[in-house]
Design a protein around this motif. Structure first.
Motif, PDB file in Angstrom:
ATOM      1  N   SER A  93       0.836  -1.191   0.000  1.00  0.00           N
ATOM      2  CA  SER A  93       0.000   0.000   0.000  1.00  0.00           C
ATOM      3  C   SER A  93       0.874   1.245   0.000  1.00  0.00           C
ATOM      4  N   VAL A 101      -4.938   5.807   2.246  1.00  0.00           N
ATOM      5  CA  VAL A 101      -4.126   4.624   2.009  1.00  0.00           C
ATOM      6  C   VAL A 101      -4.699   3.882   0.803  1.00  0.00           C
ATOM      7  N   HIS A 103      -4.211   0.533  -1.773  1.00  0.00           N
ATOM      8  CA  HIS A 103      -3.594  -0.772  -2.004  1.00  0.00           C
ATOM      9  C   HIS A 103      -3.090  -0.862  -3.447  1.00  0.00           C
TER      10      HIS A 103
END
Length: 420
Positions: A93, A101, A103
């Motif tokens: 991430s 955040v 991924h």
């Protein structure tokens, strides 16, 4: 429709990142493509910043890689004006400055480079400039216009490609220009003293003053404005604005913090990648100015800060991310425009790597080709106001075979006949 089960993240909103996103879609990737750039402008190309746009010959919109609407049509998610502050390889991430955040399944670092800073008194003054981003070019274009109108003085630290191109643009506006360069000629470590003299004469003919063998030691000012510069030879030169054009450094902080292998700083630094632009982490790639790639043809690790490397490296990295067999072996290439001189350079011939320079054509008229040779093998070629010869020059470099210098210097001998 986008398949949300796979996500490719691109960090860097320049040419390499934009072309990687374009290539992912062109190759049929249906997952999420997320492009993160720390500038608010859409991805753009950098050559116009010191050439056509800066000189006033091109409009601002001409610098963008794609029109803004393209990204929505291609289902490319943009996060502009956002900085990636961390890469977590364990969770795969990236974390943005606002706390978001994201991924990734595959990650491309196309973070580019940043201008080197002058480490002297006076750099905090309002009239001290760098040229790397579109906002820099916006500001510098206004500055050059004002300098030309008011007969103002621009001092440029550094006689590399950026310094010379800005000098040409500034003279086009009518500004007074002084270039301070510690070496005896422009581009001394790129093309050598003999060919560097060609550019000295070109710029002097257009009114540029050079101060060779000198470095800036101080920028003096009053009320926050630049008044003059001092050099280590004891001289003081009038200046209203100063441009630091002393090179660029790869933006490797993100990669370094993530524990990725870096290239030797003594050889240009950058993020170390293999011939497929893969880093030491098999799910992370790097392309453009920040990538120090092992070149399978030249047998060396190179970090190339030029437009063609971003143009071609981004797509190559995208194909590698898709699992295709990629061997990135493009011959390094760049171009420059200064006044009525245009040139293209192909190859790699750092100082000490060659033992002969062969010239073909008329150097006095600035219509010639220069070749850098080692053991009669062509390492690089630069065509000046001679066109449609890049392909045969690059083929000479690729062939790696010996070439007779006399034939290479003879304009009546076709370059294509020397490739056998």
């Amino acid at each position: 429709m986008v398949d949300a089960h796979r996500t490719f993240v691109i960090v860097g909103g320049g040419l390499a990142g934009a072309k990687a996103a374009e290539t992912l879609r062109a190759e049929g990737f249906t997952g999420r493509v997320i492009l993160i750039g720390d500038e608010r402008d859409h991805p753009y190309e950098r050559p116009p910043l010191s050439k056509g746009y800066l000189s006033g010959k091109e409009e601002r919109d001409s610098v963008f890689v794609h029109e803004p609407a393209w990204y929505a049509r291609a289902d490319v998610e943009l996060h502009l004006g956002q900085t990636v502050v961390a890469v977590d390889r364990d969770t795969k991430s990236v974390r943005l400055g606002d706390g978001t955040v994201l991924h990734y399944d595959k990650l491309l670092l196309a973070t580019g480079a940043e201008p080197r800073r002058l480490d002297i008194p006076g750099t905090e003054l309002a009239g001290v400039h760098h040229l790397r981003r579109l906002a820099h070019a916006d500001r510098l274009r206004q500055v050059l216009t004002a300098l030309g109108r008011d007969n103002g003085h621009l001092v440029i630290a550094g006689a590399g490609w950026i310094g010379l191109e800005v000098a040409a643009a500034a003279r086009g506006y009518g500004a007074e220009v002084t270039v301070v360069e510690p070496e005896p000629t422009p581009l001394h470590h790129v093309i050598g003293p003999e060919l560097g003299q060609v550019f000295t004469e070109l710029h002097r003919e257009h009114g540029v003053r050079f101060r060779f063998g000198a470095r800036l030691t101080e920028i003096t000012g009053q009320d926050g404005m630049v008044l003059s510069v001092r050099t280590d030879d004891g001289e003081e030169h009038p200046a209203h604005d100063v441009l630091a054009a002393i090179g660029a450094a790869p933006r490797t902080a993100l990669a370094e913090a993530a524990g990725l292998a870096l290239a030797d700083r003594a050889h240009g630094g950058g993020v170390a990648v293999d011939g497929g632009l893969r880093t030491s982490d098999p799910d992370i790639y790097a392309a453009g100015d920040v990538a120090a790639a092992h070149h399978p043809l030249l047998g060396a690790r190179l970090r190339v800060e030029h437009w063609a490397n971003a143009l071609n490296g981004g797509p190559a990295a995208a194909r590698a991310m898709l699992g295709q067999d990629v061997s990135y072996d493009r011959i390094p290439y760049f171009f420059s425009d200064q006044y009525d001189l245009g040139l293209e350079y192909s190859g790699w011939a750092p100082p000490g790597s060659y033992d002969q320079v062969v010239l073909r054509g008329d150097v006095g008229k600035r219509e010639f080709i220069a070749f850098w040779l080692k053991d009669r093998r062509v390492l690089a070629g630069m065509n000046v106001n001679v066109w449609d010869v890049t392909d045969p020059i690059q083929q000479l470099i690729r062939s790696g075979g010996p070439v007779a210098p006399d034939a290479l210097a003879d304009p009546s001998v076709p370059l294509t006949s020397l490739n056998s």
